[in-house]
Design a protein around this motif. Structure first.
Motif, PDB file in Angstrom:
ATOM      1  N   ALA A  63      62.116  -1.169-111.999  1.00 26.72           N
ATOM      2  CA  ALA A  63      62.994  -1.868-111.053  1.00 26.72           C
ATOM      3  C   ALA A  63      62.472  -1.727-109.623  1.00 26.72           C
ATOM      4  O   ALA A  63      62.531  -2.677-108.832  1.00 26.72           O
ATOM      5  CB  ALA A  63      64.413  -1.338-111.161  1.00 26.72           C
ATOM      6  N   ILE A  64      61.960  -0.546-109.284  1.00 27.64           N
ATOM      7  CA  ILE A  64      61.378  -0.355-107.957  1.00 27.64           C
ATOM      8  C   ILE A  64      60.146  -1.229-107.796  1.00 27.64           C
ATOM      9  O   ILE A  64      59.951  -1.880-106.758  1.00 27.64           O
ATOM     10  CB  ILE A  64      61.029   1.129-107.722  1.00 27.64           C
ATOM     11  N   GLY A  65      59.298  -1.252-108.837  1.00 26.34           N
ATOM     12  CA  GLY A  65      58.103  -2.086-108.777  1.00 26.34           C
ATOM     13  C   GLY A  65      58.442  -3.545-108.552  1.00 26.34           C
ATOM     14  O   GLY A  65      57.832  -4.227-107.714  1.00 26.34           O
ATOM     15  N   LEU A  66      59.438  -4.027-109.273  1.00 23.01           N
ATOM     16  CA  LEU A  66      59.875  -5.410-109.103  1.00 23.01           C
ATOM     17  C   LEU A  66      60.450  -5.630-107.708  1.00 23.01           C
ATOM     18  O   LEU A  66      60.131  -6.610-107.032  1.00 23.01           O
ATOM     19  CB  LEU A  66      60.907  -5.757-110.164  1.00 23.01           C
ATOM     20  N   GLY A  67      61.306  -4.697-107.256  1.00 18.98           N
ATOM     21  CA  GLY A  67      61.932  -4.853-105.948  1.00 18.98           C
ATOM     22  C   GLY A  67      60.917  -4.886-104.824  1.00 18.98           C
ATOM     23  O   GLY A  67      61.017  -5.706-103.896  1.00 18.98           O
ATOM     24  N   ASN A  96      64.606   7.370-103.119  1.00 14.80           N
ATOM     25  CA  ASN A  96      65.739   8.289-103.250  1.00 14.80           C
ATOM     26  C   ASN A  96      66.547   8.052-104.520  1.00 14.80           C
ATOM     27  O   ASN A  96      66.731   6.918-104.960  1.00 14.80           O
ATOM     28  CB  ASN A  96      66.668   8.144-102.052  1.00 14.80           C
ATOM     29  N   PHE A  97      67.043   9.151-105.069  1.00 14.79           N
ATOM     30  CA  PHE A  97      67.971   9.121-106.195  1.00 14.79           C
ATOM     31  C   PHE A  97      69.397   9.192-105.655  1.00 14.79           C
ATOM     32  O   PHE A  97      69.619   9.540-104.489  1.00 14.79           O
ATOM     33  CB  PHE A  97      67.699  10.286-107.136  1.00 14.79           C
ATOM     34  N   PRO A  98      70.391   8.887-106.494  1.00 14.35           N
ATOM     35  CA  PRO A  98      71.783   9.018-106.054  1.00 14.35           C
ATOM     36  C   PRO A  98      72.090  10.447-105.625  1.00 14.35           C
ATOM     37  O   PRO A  98      71.472  11.402-106.108  1.00 14.35           O
ATOM     38  CB  PRO A  98      72.589   8.628-107.305  1.00 14.35           C
ATOM     39  N   PRO A  99      73.041  10.627-104.707  1.00 17.89           N
ATOM     40  CA  PRO A  99      73.285  11.955-104.136  1.00 17.89           C
ATOM     41  C   PRO A  99      73.784  13.003-105.123  1.00 17.89           C
ATOM     42  O   PRO A  99      73.632  14.203-104.880  1.00 17.89           O
ATOM     43  CB  PRO A  99      74.338  11.684-103.055  1.00 17.89           C
ATOM     44  N   ILE A 132      68.771  -5.849-112.873  1.00 11.23           N
ATOM     45  CA  ILE A 132      68.340  -6.134-111.507  1.00 11.23           C
ATOM     46  C   ILE A 132      69.574  -6.546-110.723  1.00 11.23           C
ATOM     47  O   ILE A 132      70.121  -7.635-110.904  1.00 11.23           O
ATOM     48  CB  ILE A 132      67.265  -7.235-111.488  1.00 11.23           C
ATOM     49  N   ASP A 133      70.036  -5.637-109.872  1.00 19.08           N
ATOM     50  CA  ASP A 133      71.272  -5.809-109.118  1.00 19.08           C
ATOM     51  C   ASP A 133      70.913  -6.275-107.711  1.00 19.08           C
ATOM     52  O   ASP A 133      70.343  -5.517-106.926  1.00 19.08           O
ATOM     53  CB  ASP A 133      72.029  -4.473-109.081  1.00 19.08           C
ATOM     54  N   LEU A 134      71.250  -7.518-107.386  1.00 14.91           N
ATOM     55  CA  LEU A 134      70.976  -8.095-106.073  1.00 14.91           C
ATOM     56  C   LEU A 134      72.248  -8.007-105.239  1.00 14.91           C
ATOM     57  O   LEU A 134      73.218  -8.710-105.477  1.00 14.91           O
ATOM     58  CB  LEU A 134      70.514  -9.543-106.219  1.00 14.91           C
ATOM     59  N   VAL A 187      67.837  -4.709-103.471  1.00 10.03           N
ATOM     60  CA  VAL A 187      67.605  -4.551-104.905  1.00 10.03           C
ATOM     61  C   VAL A 187      67.978  -3.108-105.253  1.00 10.03           C
ATOM     62  O   VAL A 187      67.242  -2.168-104.936  1.00 10.03           O
ATOM     63  CB  VAL A 187      66.138  -4.838-105.278  1.00 10.03           C
ATOM     64  N   ASP A 188      69.127  -2.937-105.892  1.00  8.98           N
ATOM     65  CA  ASP A 188      69.642  -1.590-106.150  1.00  8.98           C
ATOM     66  C   ASP A 188      68.990  -1.005-107.402  1.00  8.98           C
ATOM     67  O   ASP A 188      69.553  -1.023-108.500  1.00  8.98           O
ATOM     68  CB  ASP A 188      71.162  -1.622-106.284  1.00  8.98           C
ATOM     69  N   PHE A 189      67.813  -0.461-107.220  1.00  9.30           N
ATOM     70  CA  PHE A 189      67.018   0.095-108.313  1.00  9.30           C
ATOM     71  C   PHE A 189      67.731   1.259-108.999  1.00  9.30           C
ATOM     72  O   PHE A 189      67.502   1.521-110.179  1.00  9.30           O
ATOM     73  CB  PHE A 189      65.657   0.561-107.781  1.00  9.30           C
ATOM     74  N   ASN A 190      68.604   1.976-108.272  1.00 13.51           N
ATOM     75  CA  ASN A 190      69.271   3.140-108.848  1.00 13.51           C
ATOM     76  C   ASN A 190      70.291   2.782-109.915  1.00 13.51           C
ATOM     77  O   ASN A 190      70.787   3.673-110.620  1.00 13.51           O
ATOM     78  CB  ASN A 190      69.932   3.974-107.749  1.00 13.51           C
ATOM     79  N   GLN A 191      70.611   1.509-110.069  1.00 19.00           N
ATOM     80  CA  GLN A 191      71.505   1.105-111.155  1.00 19.00           C
ATOM     81  C   GLN A 191      70.848   1.292-112.519  1.00 19.00           C
ATOM     82  O   GLN A 191      71.512   1.155-113.552  1.00 19.00           O
ATOM     83  CB  GLN A 191      71.941  -0.350-110.990  1.00 19.00           C
ATOM     84  N   ASN A 192      69.562   1.610-112.545  1.00 21.28           N
ATOM     85  CA  ASN A 192      68.859   1.834-113.806  1.00 21.28           C
ATOM     86  C   ASN A 192      68.717   3.313-114.155  1.00 21.28           C
ATOM     87  O   ASN A 192      68.018   3.670-115.096  1.00 21.28           O
ATOM     88  CB  ASN A 192      67.479   1.164-113.746  1.00 21.28           C
ATOM     89  N   ASN A 193      69.397   4.177-113.400  1.00 21.76           N
ATOM     90  CA  ASN A 193      69.392   5.601-113.716  1.00 21.76           C
ATOM     91  C   ASN A 193      70.376   5.920-114.842  1.00 21.76           C
ATOM     92  O   ASN A 193      71.309   5.159-115.110  1.00 21.76           O
ATOM     93  CB  ASN A 193      69.805   6.417-112.483  1.00 21.76           C
ATOM     94  N   ARG A 194      70.199   7.059-115.454  1.00 17.43           N
ATOM     95  CA  ARG A 194      71.155   7.571-116.435  1.00 17.43           C
ATOM     96  C   ARG A 194      72.545   7.673-115.789  1.00 17.43           C
ATOM     97  O   ARG A 194      72.688   8.148-114.662  1.00 17.43           O
ATOM     98  CB  ARG A 194      70.695   8.939-116.934  1.00 17.43           C
ATOM     99  N   ASP A 195      73.550   7.224-116.519  1.00 16.66           N
ATOM    100  CA  ASP A 195      74.946   7.276-116.076  1.00 16.66           C
ATOM    101  C   ASP A 195      75.199   6.426-114.834  1.00 16.66           C
ATOM    102  O   ASP A 195      76.163   6.645-114.110  1.00 16.66           O
ATOM    103  CB  ASP A 195      75.407   8.724-115.833  1.00 16.66           C
ATOM    104  N   ARG A 196      74.343   5.435-114.566  1.00 17.82           N
ATOM    105  CA  ARG A 196      74.618   4.430-113.541  1.00 17.82           C
ATOM    106  C   ARG A 196      74.811   3.110-114.266  1.00 17.82           C
ATOM    107  O   ARG A 196      73.963   2.714-115.072  1.00 17.82           O
ATOM    108  CB  ARG A 196      73.486   4.334-112.523  1.00 17.82           C
ATOM    109  N   THR A 197      75.917   2.462-114.016  1.00  8.50           N
ATOM    110  CA  THR A 197      76.259   1.275-114.789  1.00  8.50           C
ATOM    111  C   THR A 197      76.711   0.141-113.875  1.00  8.50           C
ATOM    112  O   THR A 197      77.102   0.362-112.722  1.00  8.50           O
ATOM    113  CB  THR A 197      77.390   1.583-115.785  1.00  8.50           C
TER     114      THR A 197
END
Length: 368
Positions: A217-221, A333-336, A157-159, A246-256
């Motif tokens: 993460a989206i649900g929590l955000g 939205n997903f990362p570009p 959970i990235d704030l 709340v940067d939910f996209n940090q939980n995608n594959r290859d997002r760290t």
């Protein structure tokens, strides 16, 4: 001038060679002295317990600053950043020692690569020799199960404070995160980002795929935003306002996210530092947690020492997501650089969107 001979750093049972040990990586500030390459390597060795708890058996990308950190230096974020002084290393570098292990990972594009998989402290110390300051581990662990790299064991959970907000605002929102997780029977562990943000980590049972963790993460955000008007999950910056994203996209594959005990490329050599919740509440300036001060803290133990004691179910957070979907709140939205995903909204800035150019599924209408 004669070249400074290489130095060695004791890292577990190994001595690791560090070239150009006197190279200045961080210049002195009003609050901290200068930091050399050797000091970076020694720092990683000094925080072995916590750093390896964050990295062990995880595919890990390296953020390398071989010329050090200076005002105006840039980090390359894509293949076109040819003039950047720093870059992400997502594949095992040439010349890696024989004790360095790797693991094959799959990118969102479907391409594969061998990425570093740290198993001992000598590995991050050698990475310091290569100019690494920040480690970016995946939220998965390599195990004997061939599917383990597709099932995260960590919710992140990235704030992220937006312009007009402060570290103190992120701290306050982190407290709301803690309360919500507690209501759901989940324990979160908190750390500074090393800059203005706050990260809350939850160990989860490795039963779900990346998309599920993202939805959690989206649900929590969204639930946080319902409870607190200083929280947003708006992907487009123009819609975020002076709120904590709340940067939910940090939980995608290859997002760290920068690992616990990583250095950050900011003046003063700040560290992404695990804290107790009480410590976070009292912290006024995250810059006080840096290469010079953190080793003394961990001498008394790591606040995340018990993070692996229990893995939690993701289902309570997925229940929030599913209820939101039923109420008409769908995919975000997903990362570009991701392929277009099912149900994703249009990838166009809201202020530039022309409604008739898009269908109800978020696809551009042919010919517009």
């Amino acid at each position: 001038m004669a070249k400074t001979p290489a130095a060695t750093v004791q890292a577990g049972d190994r001595e690791v060679r560090v070239s150009s040990p006197d190279r200045v990586i961080y210049e002195a500030t009003d609050a901290t002295g200068e930091v050399t390459k050797l000091m970076v390597a020694e720092y990683f060795a000094s925080v072995e317990d916590g750093l390896m708890r964050a990295l062990r058996d995880r595919p890990t990308a390296l953020e390398r600053w071989p010329s050090g950190v200076r005002e105006g230096f840039k980090l390359a974020t894509g293949p076109f950043d040819k003039d950047a002084e720093a870059f992400y290393q997502k594949r095992v570098p040439k010349g890696a020692p024989d004790y360095l292990e790797s693991v094959e990972i799959t990118f969102p594009s479907g391409r594969h690569a061998e990425e570093i998989c740290p198993t001992e402290i000598a590995v991050p110390v050698w990475c310091a020799h290569m100019g690494t300051l920040t480690f970016h581990p995946w939220p998965v662990r390599r195990t004997d199960d061939p599917g383990s790299l597709d099932r995260p064991d960590e919710l992140r959970i990235d704030l992220d404070p937006q312009p007009g907000t402060t570290f103190g605002d992120a701290v306050r929102v982190a407290g709301v995160v803690r309360e919500l997780l507690a209501e759901l029977g989940i324990t979160g562990f908190v750390k500074t980002s090393g800059n203005r943000g706050v990260h809350v980590y939850v160990r989860i049972e490795p039963r779900w795929e990346f998309l599920d963790v993202r939805h959690a993460a989206i649900g929590l955000g969204r639930e946080l935003a319902r409870r607190d008007d200083q929280v947003t999950t708006a992907w487009w910056k123009e819609e975020r306002g002076e709120r904590i994203f709340v940067d939910f996209n940090q939980n995608n594959r290859d997002r760290t996210i920068a690992s616990a005990y990583s250095l950050r490329p900011k003046p003063g050599a700040p560290v992404s530092t695990p804290l107790t919740w009480a410590e976070l509440a009292d912290l006024k300036d995250p810059r006080a947690l840096n290469l010079f001060t953190v080793p003394e803290r961990v001498a008394d133990g790591d606040p995340w020492a018990e993070i692996d004691a229990e893995a939690f179910s993701l289902q309570p957070l997925l229940d929030l997501w599913e209820a939101q979907v039923e109420a008409g709140e769908g995919e975000l939205n997903f990362p570009p650089d991701y392929p277009k995903m099912p149900g994703e909204p249009p990838r166009v800035q809201p202020s530039k969107k022309v409604a008739e150019h898009w269908d109800e599924d978020g696809n551009r209408v042919e010919g517009t």
